[in-house]
Every structure is written in C-alpha cells, then in structure tokens.
Design an enzyme around this catalytic site. Structure first.
Site, short mmCIF file in Angstrom:
data_model
loop_
_atom_site.label_atom_id
_atom_site.label_comp_id
_atom_site.label_asym_id
_atom_site.label_seq_id
_atom_site.Cartn_x
_atom_site.Cartn_y
_atom_site.Cartn_z
N SER A 11 84.59 43.39 29.15
CA SER A 11 83.31 43.32 29.40
C SER A 11 84.01 45.15 30.12
CB SER A 11 82.50 42.31 30.70
OG SER A 11 81.13 43.72 31.20
N HIS A 36 82.09 44.22 25.18
CA HIS A 36 81.36 43.01 26.09
C HIS A 36 80.21 44.62 26.72
CE1 HIS A 36 78.62 39.67 27.08
NE2 HIS A 36 78.31 40.56 28.03
N ASP A 38 77.22 45.20 29.03
CA ASP A 38 76.16 44.54 30.13
C ASP A 38 75.40 45.99 29.97
OD1 ASP A 38 77.10 42.11 30.21
OD2 ASP A 38 78.99 42.73 31.48
N MET A 40 71.71 46.29 32.44
CA MET A 40 70.89 45.36 33.17
C MET A 40 70.01 46.70 33.59
SD MET A 40 73.71 44.02 35.64
CE MET A 40 75.27 43.56 34.94
N HIS A 69 75.24 42.49 25.50
CA HIS A 69 74.19 41.48 26.11
C HIS A 69 73.02 42.37 26.92
CE1 HIS A 69 74.45 38.93 30.05
NE2 HIS A 69 73.51 38.01 29.22
N MET A 71 70.19 42.38 29.44
CA MET A 71 69.64 40.94 30.40
C MET A 71 68.36 42.16 31.02
SD MET A 71 73.27 40.54 32.68
CE MET A 71 74.22 41.58 31.31
N MET A 140 75.67 31.47 30.55
CA MET A 140 76.59 32.28 31.79
C MET A 140 77.52 31.45 32.69
SD MET A 140 75.58 35.51 31.08
CE MET A 140 76.41 35.84 33.16
N ASP A 178 80.95 33.73 29.69
CA ASP A 178 80.10 35.34 30.43
C ASP A 178 80.53 34.81 31.68
OD1 ASP A 178 80.71 37.40 30.63
OD2 ASP A 178 78.45 38.27 30.25
C1 DX5 Z 1 77.74 39.37 34.32
C2 DX5 Z 1 77.98 39.75 33.20
C3 DX5 Z 1 79.54 39.93 32.94
C4 DX5 Z 1 80.13 39.74 33.43
C5 DX5 Z 1 81.73 39.41 33.18
O1 DX5 Z 1 76.17 39.59 34.93
O2 DX5 Z 1 76.42 39.49 32.25
O3 DX5 Z 1 79.56 40.25 31.58
O4 DX5 Z 1 80.21 41.93 33.46
O5 DX5 Z 1 82.63 40.12 34.61
P1 DX5 Z 1 83.19 39.09 34.96
O6 DX5 Z 1 83.86 38.58 34.04
O7 DX5 Z 1 83.92 40.09 35.99
O8 DX5 Z 1 83.21 38.35 35.59
ZN ZN Z 2 77.72 39.71 29.44
#
Ligand code: DX5
Ligand code: ZN
Length: 221
Positions: A11, A36, A38, A40, A69, A71, A140, A178
């Site tokens: 990620s 990956h 993320d 947000m 991903h 969110m 998750m 994840d």
């Molecule tokens: C959390 C993200 C994950 C996160 C994973 O909201 O969707 O992808 O970055 O990070 P680690 O491996 O540090 O938990």
């Molecule tokens: Zn993620």
C-alpha cells in the site's frame, strides 16, 4: 481458487511521499504484483489521502497492477477519473454504495476489474447477491482510515467463510485482505483463503522490504 502464488500488494500509503518514484521501484524490485492506492475522502473515513492526479503519477512510472481502493462516499462520481488515471482494478465499499450492482456494472463497463470491500463490522451476507458479478473482494482486517493498525483476529474466520461462499457463487473470485498484514500473520490468512495480501507498514517500513516481500509471498495454501 484461481491463483497459483500469493499476490503481494504494497500500500503506497505507507511509502515516503517525498520519494514516490523510488518507493515504487522498491516495490517492483521486491516482486510486488499490485500497487495498492488508498483513496480517502474525510467523509467515509476519518482521513484524507490523494485523488486521481497522484494515482496517475504513480501509474505512469510502473508496470505493476494499479489496485485502487476507494474509501469515499458516492464513488460513482470519480470512478471514471480513476480508470483514466491508470487503475486496473477499482474497489468500492459496500457501505458507501446504495446501488452496488449498478456501480459494479459501471466499473466493468470501463474495462477494468471490479471489487467490493467490507469493513470489519459488516457481515459477508451483504455480499451474497453481488458475489457472482465480482472480480475481487477486499476484506478489511482493520477499520479503514489509517495505515499501521493492528490486525483484527476475527478477520481469519471471515476469510474462511468467504472462501466457502465463493466455491458456490464464484470460484474465480480473488480474495484480498487489507490491514495489519505482517510476515507473521501472512501464512494464517493465506491458509484461510486469501489470495492477495495488502501490506503498507510491514512492507514500506521494513528494514529490508525485499526480504519481507519474499517472506510474505512465500505464504501458501
Ligand atoms: C486502511 C487502508 C490499508 C492500509 C494498510 O484504511 O485501506 O490499505 O494502508 O496499511 P497497513 O498494512 O499498515 O495496515
Ligand atoms: Zn486499502
């Protein structure tokens, strides 16, 4: 189970953002399969990260599969932009999509793979109707919003349950997990049925990411 070896997806959230290109090169050198991303929005989750502009910059300097991903609330507004930015697969949250079937068909109509993610508190039964239409489910194993959280142990049982569900409903489905993935728990989640492991902190903050990646990818069914 459609896949032969464990997929590693670092990620980018845990990378050094002042050195994005070299972080991506480290992931490539380590044999990562997906990268990956993320996304947000500060509404669906209590954090804000980046949008299509950064995904495009990332995609422009790698041949890894860009695994985006989302969110974010009402993701339909931005899906096309993230595909244009170079995403090969787009995952939305079940909790953020009142018209999940429409959203998934829309993602597929753009020629990329479609995934749905569920939070630790959301039961797998909410995916039953959509499962045959999906390329992947992103389970998750932490509450989304931040990297570096602790793996929630009940995610193992959920992975096993999803592995059972896909046998009936969609044997080609890829199960990704994840949050809080480490060298230590990789084997357990893969044994439970996970095909793809997302790892932020464990990969990018490792003393030797190449060795860590090899250990994570060595997990097998
Ligand atoms: C959390 C993200 C994950 C996160 C994973 O909201 O969707 O992808 O970055 O990070 P680690 O491996 O540090 O938990
Ligand atoms: Zn993620």
């Amino acid at each position: 189970m459609p896949l032969t070896s464990t997929i590693l997806a670092p990620s980018i959230l845990s990378a050094d953002f002042t050195q994005l290109r070299s972080s991506i090169e480290i992931a490539e050198k380590a044999g990562a399969d997906w990268l990956h991303c993320d996304v947000m929005d500060g509404a669906f989750v209590p954090n804000i990260t980046f949008g299509p502009l950064i995904v495009q910059a990332i995609a422009s300097c790698t041949k890894m599969i860009i695994d985006t991903h989302l969110m974010i609330v009402n993701p339909d507004r931005f899906i096309e932009e993230f595909v244009k930015a170079g995403s090969h697969q787009i995952t939305v949250h079940q909790e953020a999509c009142p018209h999940l079937h429409r959203t998934i068909q829309f993602i597929k109509s753009l020629g990329v793979k479609a995934g749905v993610s569920i939070n630790p508190g959301t039961p797998l039964s909410t995916l039953e109707a959509i499962l045959p239409d999906l390329d992947l489910v992103l389970l998750m194993s932490v509450n989304p919003g931040f990297g570096g959280q602790k793996f929630i142990p009940s995610s193992i049982g959920k992975t096993r349950q999803l592995d059972e569900m896909r046998k009936q409903l969609n044997p080609e489905l890829v199960i990704a997990i994840d949050g809080g993935i480490t060298e230590e728990n990789a084997q357990e989640v893969v044994s439970a049925g996970a095909d793809a492991l997302i790892a932020g902190t464990a990969f990018f903050k490792a003393a030797d990411p190449v060795k860590t990646a090899a250990r994570i990818k060595a997990a097998s069914r």
